[in-house]
Design a protein around this motif. Structure first.
Motif, PDB file in Angstrom:
ATOM      1  N   ASP A   1       0.790  -0.785  -0.449  1.00  0.00           N
ATOM      2  CA  ASP A   1      -0.066  -0.526   0.086  1.00  0.00           C
ATOM      3  C   ASP A   1       1.042   1.017   0.112  1.00  0.00           C
ATOM      4  OD1 ASP A   1       0.639  -0.490   2.103  1.00  0.00           O
ATOM      5  OD2 ASP A   1      -0.973   0.486   3.667  1.00  0.00           O
ATOM      6  N   LEU A   2       1.775   1.260   0.923  1.00  0.00           N
ATOM      7  CA  LEU A   2       2.969   2.529   0.784  1.00  0.00           C
ATOM      8  C   LEU A   2       3.648   2.574  -0.415  1.00  0.00           C
ATOM      9  CD1 LEU A   2       4.240   4.813   2.303  1.00  0.00           C
ATOM     10  CD2 LEU A   2       5.216   3.192   3.330  1.00  0.00           C
ATOM     11  N   GLN A   3       4.158   1.578  -1.210  1.00  0.00           N
ATOM     12  CA  GLN A   3       4.812   1.133  -2.510  1.00  0.00           C
ATOM     13  C   GLN A   3       3.391   1.947  -3.304  1.00  0.00           C
ATOM     14  OE1 GLN A   3       6.481  -1.690  -4.605  1.00  0.00           O
ATOM     15  NE2 GLN A   3       7.218  -2.888  -2.487  1.00  0.00           N
ATOM     16  N   ALA A   4       2.413   1.765  -3.361  1.00  0.00           N
ATOM     17  CA  ALA A   4       1.324   2.479  -4.550  1.00  0.00           C
ATOM     18  C   ALA A   4       0.942   3.622  -4.008  1.00  0.00           C
ATOM     19  CB  ALA A   4      -0.343   1.060  -4.059  1.00  0.00           C
ATOM     20  N   THR A   5       1.273   4.141  -3.409  1.00  0.00           N
ATOM     21  CA  THR A   5       0.608   5.942  -2.456  1.00  0.00           C
ATOM     22  C   THR A   5       1.895   6.268  -3.354  1.00  0.00           C
ATOM     23  OG1 THR A   5      -0.365   5.507  -0.467  1.00  0.00           O
ATOM     24  CG2 THR A   5       0.429   7.402  -0.500  1.00  0.00           C
TER      25      THR A   5
ATOM     26  N   LEU B   1       9.383   5.875  -6.958  1.00  0.00           N
ATOM     27  CA  LEU B   1       9.479   4.512  -6.356  1.00  0.00           C
ATOM     28  C   LEU B   1      10.620   4.453  -6.181  1.00  0.00           C
ATOM     29  CD1 LEU B   1       8.226   2.904  -3.743  1.00  0.00           C
ATOM     30  CD2 LEU B   1       7.060   1.596  -5.640  1.00  0.00           C
ATOM     31  N   VAL B   2      10.911   3.731  -7.689  1.00  0.00           N
ATOM     32  CA  VAL B   2      12.224   3.502  -7.406  1.00  0.00           C
ATOM     33  C   VAL B   2      12.668   4.574  -6.673  1.00  0.00           C
ATOM     34  CG1 VAL B   2      13.938   1.940  -8.420  1.00  0.00           C
ATOM     35  CG2 VAL B   2      11.822   1.689  -8.877  1.00  0.00           C
ATOM     36  N   GLU B   3      13.759   5.785  -7.136  1.00  0.00           N
ATOM     37  CA  GLU B   3      14.146   6.539  -6.938  1.00  0.00           C
ATOM     38  C   GLU B   3      14.323   6.120  -5.494  1.00  0.00           C
ATOM     39  OE1 GLU B   3      14.513  10.029  -8.920  1.00  0.00           O
ATOM     40  OE2 GLU B   3      14.798   8.855 -10.832  1.00  0.00           O
ATOM     41  N   ILE B   4      13.282   6.711  -5.100  1.00  0.00           N
ATOM     42  CA  ILE B   4      13.031   6.883  -3.152  1.00  0.00           C
ATOM     43  C   ILE B   4      13.943   5.838  -2.544  1.00  0.00           C
ATOM     44  CG2 ILE B   4      11.917   7.362  -1.153  1.00  0.00           C
ATOM     45  CD1 ILE B   4       9.372   7.656  -2.973  1.00  0.00           C
TER      46      ILE B   4
END
Length: 178
Positions: A136-140, A150-153
């Protein structure tokens, strides 16, 4: 530091040429160059490859500059990397990161972070603990910054954890005039 050459002027010619090229590329973007890279230049090919990734993430990545700097400061605080904190705090201000957020990161108080920093901090809390980021956090994060963001974070978390290890392993303290 007694084993590695930490003076750019004393580097062997191939490493000095790489130092000059990277420093010029960074100066063209209004950035300085040194610190942990001086240790890395004792292995020029590794330094070249790490710099290529770092340059991409810093100047060509998809994340907004303020979010990028928020990530760097958060990882620096969590890992005790004084060099990275000092090297990036003014860049964070220049990128528009509010002083209240810089102070919150510096104090370790993440209780009232506004969006999207609260979500980014939640991702970093998982990566810094070497835990999987929940779906869910990945989706957000992916909805906010696209999947690339997301990948960069996650990659930035690891990248600056690597720099914390370099700084600590080779005794690289805060830069002067920070």
């Amino acid at each position: 530091m007694t084993v590695l050459t930490m003076d750019a002027a004393a580097l062997p010619p191939p490493a000095r040429a790489l130092y000059d090229a990277i420093a010029a590329k960074r100066r063209a973007r209004g950035e300085g160059f040194g610190g942990p890279y001086l240790a890395l230049l004792n292995h020029p090919e590794l330094a070249r490859r790490i710099e290529a990734l770092g340059f991409f993430l810093k100047f060509e990545g998809v994340l907004p500059r303020d979010v990028y700097q928020f990530i760097v400061l958060t990882v620096a605080k969590a890992t005790g990397a004084a060099f990275e904190w000092q090297d990036h705090v003014n860049h964070a201000r220049a990128a528009g990161l509010p002083e209240t957020l810089i102070a919150a990161v510096g104090s370790g108080d993440a209780t009232a972070l506004p969006a999207p920093y609260d979500m980014v901090h939640a991702v970093l809390a998982k990566t810094l603990a070497w835990q999987e980021v929940p779906d869910d956090l990945q989706a957000t994060a992916a909805n906010t910054f696209r999947p690339e963001g997301l990948v960069e974070i996650v990659v930035l978390s690891g990248f600056y954890q690597m720099f914390a290890a370099i700084n600590q392993g080779f005794g690289i303290g805060a830069p002067p005039h920070g």
